[in-house]
Design a protein around this motif. Sequence first.
Motif, PDB file in Angstrom:
ATOM      1  N   GLY A 117      39.358  32.858  78.255  1.00 28.48           N
ATOM      2  CA  GLY A 117      39.816  33.508  77.044  1.00 28.48           C
ATOM      3  C   GLY A 117      41.209  34.065  77.234  1.00 28.48           C
ATOM      4  N   LEU A 118      41.590  34.961  76.330  1.00 33.26           N
ATOM      5  CA  LEU A 118      42.912  35.560  76.372  1.00 33.26           C
ATOM      6  C   LEU A 118      42.780  37.067  76.230  1.00 33.26           C
ATOM      7  N   THR A 119      43.720  37.789  76.821  1.00 26.83           N
ATOM      8  CA  THR A 119      43.866  39.210  76.529  1.00 26.83           C
ATOM      9  C   THR A 119      45.178  39.397  75.789  1.00 26.83           C
ATOM     10  N   LEU A 120      45.134  40.232  74.740  1.00 26.32           N
ATOM     11  CA  LEU A 120      46.296  40.469  73.889  1.00 26.32           C
ATOM     12  C   LEU A 120      46.576  41.960  73.862  1.00 26.32           C
ATOM     13  N   LYS A 121      47.808  42.342  74.151  1.00 20.98           N
ATOM     14  CA  LYS A 121      48.179  43.750  74.117  1.00 20.98           C
ATOM     15  C   LYS A 121      49.520  43.920  73.419  1.00 20.98           C
ATOM     16  N   ARG A 122      49.567  44.923  72.547  1.00 15.93           N
ATOM     17  CA  ARG A 122      50.832  45.305  71.913  1.00 15.93           C
ATOM     18  C   ARG A 122      50.718  46.771  71.535  1.00 15.93           C
ATOM     19  N   GLY A 123      51.491  47.601  72.196  1.00 12.50           N
ATOM     20  CA  GLY A 123      51.381  49.032  71.971  1.00 12.50           C
ATOM     21  C   GLY A 123      49.981  49.501  72.321  1.00 12.50           C
ATOM     22  N   PRO A 124      49.355  50.276  71.431  1.00 10.33           N
ATOM     23  CA  PRO A 124      48.001  50.771  71.726  1.00 10.33           C
ATOM     24  C   PRO A 124      46.900  49.752  71.428  1.00 10.33           C
ATOM     25  N   HIS A 125      47.262  48.592  70.933  1.00  8.35           N
ATOM     26  CA  HIS A 125      46.271  47.620  70.487  1.00  8.35           C
ATOM     27  C   HIS A 125      45.941  46.634  71.618  1.00  8.35           C
ATOM     28  N   TYR A 126      44.653  46.441  71.844  1.00 12.23           N
ATOM     29  CA  TYR A 126      44.192  45.645  72.971  1.00 12.23           C
ATOM     30  C   TYR A 126      42.985  44.821  72.528  1.00 12.23           C
ATOM     31  N   TYR A 127      43.134  43.493  72.576  1.00 12.79           N
ATOM     32  CA  TYR A 127      42.050  42.591  72.228  1.00 12.79           C
ATOM     33  C   TYR A 127      41.693  41.709  73.430  1.00 12.79           C
ATOM     34  N   ILE A 128      40.414  41.399  73.534  1.00 12.78           N
ATOM     35  CA  ILE A 128      39.966  40.344  74.442  1.00 12.78           C
ATOM     36  C   ILE A 128      39.392  39.236  73.577  1.00 12.78           C
ATOM     37  N   ALA A 129      39.970  38.053  73.692  1.00  7.05           N
ATOM     38  CA  ALA A 129      39.651  36.962  72.769  1.00  7.05           C
ATOM     39  C   ALA A 129      38.909  35.830  73.460  1.00  7.05           C
ATOM     40  N   ALA A 130      37.975  35.247  72.724  1.00  8.99           N
ATOM     41  CA  ALA A 130      37.350  33.981  73.100  1.00  8.99           C
ATOM     42  C   ALA A 130      37.898  32.918  72.171  1.00  8.99           C
ATOM     43  N   VAL A 131      38.282  31.775  72.729  1.00 14.82           N
ATOM     44  CA  VAL A 131      38.945  30.726  71.966  1.00 14.82           C
ATOM     45  C   VAL A 131      38.096  29.454  71.977  1.00 14.82           C
ATOM     46  N   LYS A 132      37.869  28.908  70.805  1.00 11.81           N
ATOM     47  CA  LYS A 132      37.136  27.653  70.666  1.00 11.81           C
ATOM     48  C   LYS A 132      37.983  26.655  69.900  1.00 11.81           C
ATOM     49  N   THR A 133      37.652  25.371  70.038  1.00 10.50           N
ATOM     50  CA  THR A 133      38.365  24.315  69.321  1.00 10.50           C
ATOM     51  C   THR A 133      37.374  23.413  68.612  1.00 10.50           C
ATOM     52  N   ALA A 134      37.599  23.181  67.324  1.00 12.81           N
ATOM     53  CA  ALA A 134      36.753  22.281  66.537  1.00 12.81           C
ATOM     54  C   ALA A 134      37.450  20.938  66.403  1.00 12.81           C
ATOM     55  N   SER A 135      36.708  19.871  66.621  1.00 14.01           N
ATOM     56  CA  SER A 135      37.299  18.533  66.543  1.00 14.01           C
ATOM     57  C   SER A 135      37.577  18.112  65.112  1.00 14.01           C
ATOM     58  N   GLU A 136      36.901  18.732  64.147  1.00 14.73           N
ATOM     59  CA  GLU A 136      37.153  18.453  62.737  1.00 14.73           C
ATOM     60  C   GLU A 136      36.879  19.710  61.930  1.00 14.73           C
ATOM     61  N   ALA A 137      37.433  19.771  60.726  1.00 16.52           N
ATOM     62  CA  ALA A 137      37.388  20.995  59.918  1.00 16.52           C
ATOM     63  C   ALA A 137      36.129  21.075  59.067  1.00 16.52           C
ATOM     64  N   ARG A 138      34.980  20.789  59.655  1.00 18.41           N
ATOM     65  CA  ARG A 138      33.696  20.939  58.967  1.00 18.41           C
ATOM     66  C   ARG A 138      33.254  22.385  59.049  1.00 18.41           C
ATOM     67  N   SER A 139      32.902  22.974  57.912  1.00 19.93           N
ATOM     68  CA  SER A 139      32.590  24.399  57.898  1.00 19.93           C
ATOM     69  C   SER A 139      31.385  24.731  58.771  1.00 19.93           C
ATOM     70  N   ASP A 140      30.350  23.852  58.800  1.00 19.78           N
ATOM     71  CA  ASP A 140      29.181  24.160  59.622  1.00 19.78           C
ATOM     72  C   ASP A 140      29.546  24.203  61.101  1.00 19.78           C
ATOM     73  N   ARG A 141      30.395  23.272  61.518  1.00 16.64           N
ATOM     74  CA  ARG A 141      30.814  23.231  62.915  1.00 16.64           C
ATOM     75  C   ARG A 141      31.711  24.421  63.258  1.00 16.64           C
ATOM     76  N   VAL A 142      32.652  24.739  62.385  1.00 22.66           N
ATOM     77  CA  VAL A 142      33.585  25.835  62.654  1.00 22.66           C
ATOM     78  C   VAL A 142      32.854  27.173  62.674  1.00 22.66           C
ATOM     79  N   VAL A 143      31.934  27.387  61.724  1.00 23.31           N
ATOM     80  CA  VAL A 143      31.179  28.644  61.694  1.00 23.31           C
ATOM     81  C   VAL A 143      30.335  28.800  62.960  1.00 23.31           C
ATOM     82  N   ALA A 144      29.714  27.698  63.415  1.00 23.16           N
ATOM     83  CA  ALA A 144      28.917  27.765  64.645  1.00 23.16           C
ATOM     84  C   ALA A 144      29.789  28.133  65.842  1.00 23.16           C
ATOM     85  N   LEU A 145      30.976  27.529  65.940  1.00 18.98           N
ATOM     86  CA  LEU A 145      31.878  27.851  67.046  1.00 18.98           C
ATOM     87  C   LEU A 145      32.387  29.282  66.951  1.00 18.98           C
ATOM     88  N   LEU A 146      32.644  29.730  65.721  1.00 22.90           N
ATOM     89  CA  LEU A 146      33.103  31.102  65.547  1.00 22.90           C
ATOM     90  C   LEU A 146      32.019  32.091  65.963  1.00 22.90           C
TER      91      LEU A 146
END
Length: 372
Positions: free
Chosen positions: A31-60
């Motif tokens: 994943g990624l860590t994002l920091k800017r000033g007081p804001h700090y996120y830890i992110a998980a990143v996924k990739t969908a092979s196509e823009a199908r809503s069922d697939r994207v929602v499941a990955l999200l």
Amino acid sequence: MKSASELALANLLTNFNWDVAYRDSVDNHSGLTLKRGPHYYIAAVKTASEARSDRVVALLAQAILEAQSYAKGEADAKPLALVGVNELPDALIRRVSDFTGHFASDIAFGLFGADGRRYFQGVELAELTSLEERPLSRGVSAPQAFNLFSDLNQWMLKVLLAPEIPLGMLSAPRKEFGNGADLAEAAQVSQMSVSRFLSVLRRDGFLSSSRTLRLVRRQALFDRWKASAVRVGPEQPFRYLIQGNDDGQLKKFMTRYRNEACVGLFGAADAFGLGHVSGVTPRVYVRKLSNSYDGQQWKGIRPAREGERPDLFLRQPTFPESVFRGAVASNGVPATDAIQVWLDVSSHPARGREQAKLIEDTLINRLIENTT
């Protein structure tokens, strides 16, 4: 290994002044860590092979669970779920927003498409949203599927920028073009390809309305160009048959294959005096790697065995015309042009950001500023 989605997103976030770092966890998720000033996120990143809503929602949903797990025990960290898609239509944004509103309203999330569109929700993240690049509906003419950063289109972008780039940094015709026919002739590209290319540049606001073809909104153009260049072609590690001076062996190999190969990445930066990183194994672009792993078509080298330190890597470029047409000669050795080096090193894990920053300070920022 970092995914193309992570690399593209890291480039984008850096441009918005976020401090970005890659995070490898003990369970082999990344994943990624994002920091800017007081804001700090830890992110998980996924990739969908196509823009199908069922697939994207499941990955999200999966990304939300992973990001929540990552953020537990990290003081002040908030979870962030991210999904990359090939295109980002409005209907997909609505579907994902409905899902998060019902089931994860307190979790920040983002969708980013290869078509240039982005949608983010979360504290300090809304500014990353960009919905200007609206894809056309199915069945509506060619520009919908037209890739502004295809192989020949990247070459034509270099040709349009060439008059502003020093001779030793790019091999390309240097003149102003009054119309598409002039560009087609100089770039040695079909008029139909040029017509489509210019049409999309105008549609996206990257071409001026002056009497000559001139690129504008260059900051946005270069941001999109860099994000499109994270996909790396196949490469293979090799050893020299005769061990000795590595620089001499590399020059001998390049002299033998000067019409079929060119030095890339950090070695190319050295060739035109912008080198900043040493000790990285050379990458040499070749038009096509062998279909087998024996590498016998290359004289003077052999495939590296498991556990051996490679002397060089041969890499097959994703965009061969742009790479080889723009290559410059330094002491008789072909090397990729300065823009290509910038694109290639921007996502490279071995101090690539430092090298990219030097090229930005020396060349890219000057090109961006020169829009008057």
